[in-house]
Design a protein around this motif. Structure first.
Motif, short mmCIF file in Angstrom:
data_model
loop_
_atom_site.label_atom_id
_atom_site.label_comp_id
_atom_site.label_asym_id
_atom_site.label_seq_id
_atom_site.Cartn_x
_atom_site.Cartn_y
_atom_site.Cartn_z
N GLN A 18 0.82 -1.21 0.00
CA GLN A 18 0.00 0.00 0.00
C GLN A 18 0.86 1.26 0.00
O GLN A 18 0.53 2.24 -0.67
N ARG A 19 1.95 1.23 0.71
CA ARG A 19 2.87 2.38 0.72
C ARG A 19 3.49 2.60 -0.66
O ARG A 19 3.67 3.74 -1.11
N LEU A 20 3.81 1.51 -1.34
CA LEU A 20 4.39 1.61 -2.68
C LEU A 20 3.36 2.13 -3.68
O LEU A 20 3.69 2.91 -4.58
N VAL A 21 2.11 1.71 -3.51
CA VAL A 21 1.02 2.20 -4.36
C VAL A 21 0.92 3.71 -4.23
O VAL A 21 0.83 4.45 -5.23
N GLU A 22 0.95 4.20 -2.98
CA GLU A 22 0.81 5.63 -2.74
C GLU A 22 2.01 6.41 -3.29
O GLU A 22 1.85 7.49 -3.87
N LYS A 23 3.21 5.87 -3.16
CA LYS A 23 4.40 6.59 -3.59
C LYS A 23 4.57 6.59 -5.11
O LYS A 23 4.91 7.60 -5.72
N TYR A 24 4.37 5.42 -5.73
CA TYR A 24 4.67 5.28 -7.16
C TYR A 24 3.45 5.37 -8.07
O TYR A 24 3.60 5.43 -9.29
N GLY A 25 2.25 5.34 -7.47
CA GLY A 25 1.04 5.46 -8.28
C GLY A 25 0.82 4.27 -9.20
O GLY A 25 0.25 4.41 -10.29
N ILE A 26 1.28 3.10 -8.76
CA ILE A 26 1.08 1.88 -9.56
C ILE A 26 0.14 0.95 -8.79
O ILE A 26 0.09 1.00 -7.56
N PRO A 27 -0.65 0.14 -9.49
CA PRO A 27 -1.63 -0.70 -8.79
C PRO A 27 -1.02 -1.91 -8.11
O PRO A 27 -0.01 -2.45 -8.56
N GLN A 28 -1.68 -2.31 -7.02
CA GLN A 28 -1.34 -3.55 -6.33
C GLN A 28 -2.30 -4.61 -6.86
O GLN A 28 -3.52 -4.45 -6.75
N LEU A 29 -1.76 -5.65 -7.47
CA LEU A 29 -2.61 -6.66 -8.10
C LEU A 29 -2.67 -7.91 -7.24
O LEU A 29 -1.67 -8.60 -7.07
#
Length: 202
Positions: A18-29
């Motif tokens: 979730q932190r990576l989603v917020e930082k990089y704007g890429i989806p978590q699949l």
């Protein structure tokens, strides 16, 4: 940025994703979300999955792989994605390699959250005790016996991926027992190196 997060249940993959989603704007699949979305959208592979699930059977690797391949072709994955809970097996890992190769893509990194299993079981048990003491229901996943069964399943089916990605030079380990912010910082270091490696054509 195309990533896989590896680690047993309770290692904190969801929190870090979730932190990576917020930082990089890429989806978590996640496979669960992708299956539900494909069924709801009524795609060909979604219809196949629905028929299998309606019959009370497990969705095959072939269907799961097809759903993942369909999902990564969507516009929001153009800048990358985080695979969560997939691949779970070596067969699925081979499928990921094929589907990325077919699209001229590669994984940037596979990050393993390295944890102490006994400490994890203890943490789960403590959480269950705290819930009981507070008069709250204990989550099914916080039952130590259920958790230990999930751990065994992970080591039986998914842990071979550690050697698989190590052999490909993609695996990077971080200390999953550190506090959440420290784990995030370790992951950032790994990703910075991966981005630099990509820029240098490695």
């Amino acid at each position: 940025m195309r990533l896989i997060l590896l680690g047993p249940p309770g290692a904190g993959k969801g929190t870090q994703a979730q932190r990576l989603v917020e930082k990089y704007g890429i989806p978590q699949l996640s496979t669960g979300d992708m299956l539900r979305a494909a069924v709801q959208a009524g795609t060909d592979v979604g219809k196949r999955a629905k028929a299998v699930m309606d019959a009370g059977e497990l969705v095959s690797d072939a269907i799961v792989n097809a759903i993942v391949a369909e999902r990564i072709d969507q516009a929001d994955c153009a800048g990358g994605f985080i695979l969560d809970g997939y691949p779970r097996t070596l067969v699925q890992a081979d499928a990921v390699e094929s589907m990325l190769s077919d699209r001229g893509l590669t994984l940037d990194a596979v990050i393993e959250l390295v944890v102490d299993d006994k400490a994890l079981v203890g943490r789960i048990g403590k959480r269950a005790e705290e819930a009981k003491a507070a008069g709250l229901p204990v989550r099914k996943d916080d039952n130590p016996a259920v958790f230990e069964e999930r751990l065994r399943e992970y080591y039986k089916k998914t842990s071979p991926l550690i050697g698989y990605y190590y052999a490909k030079g993609k695996l990077r380990g971080v200390d999953g027992m550190a506090d959440i912010d420290a784990v995030t910082q370790q992951i950032e270091v790994v990703l910075a190196a991966a981005i630099q490696g990509t820029a240098n054509g490695k």
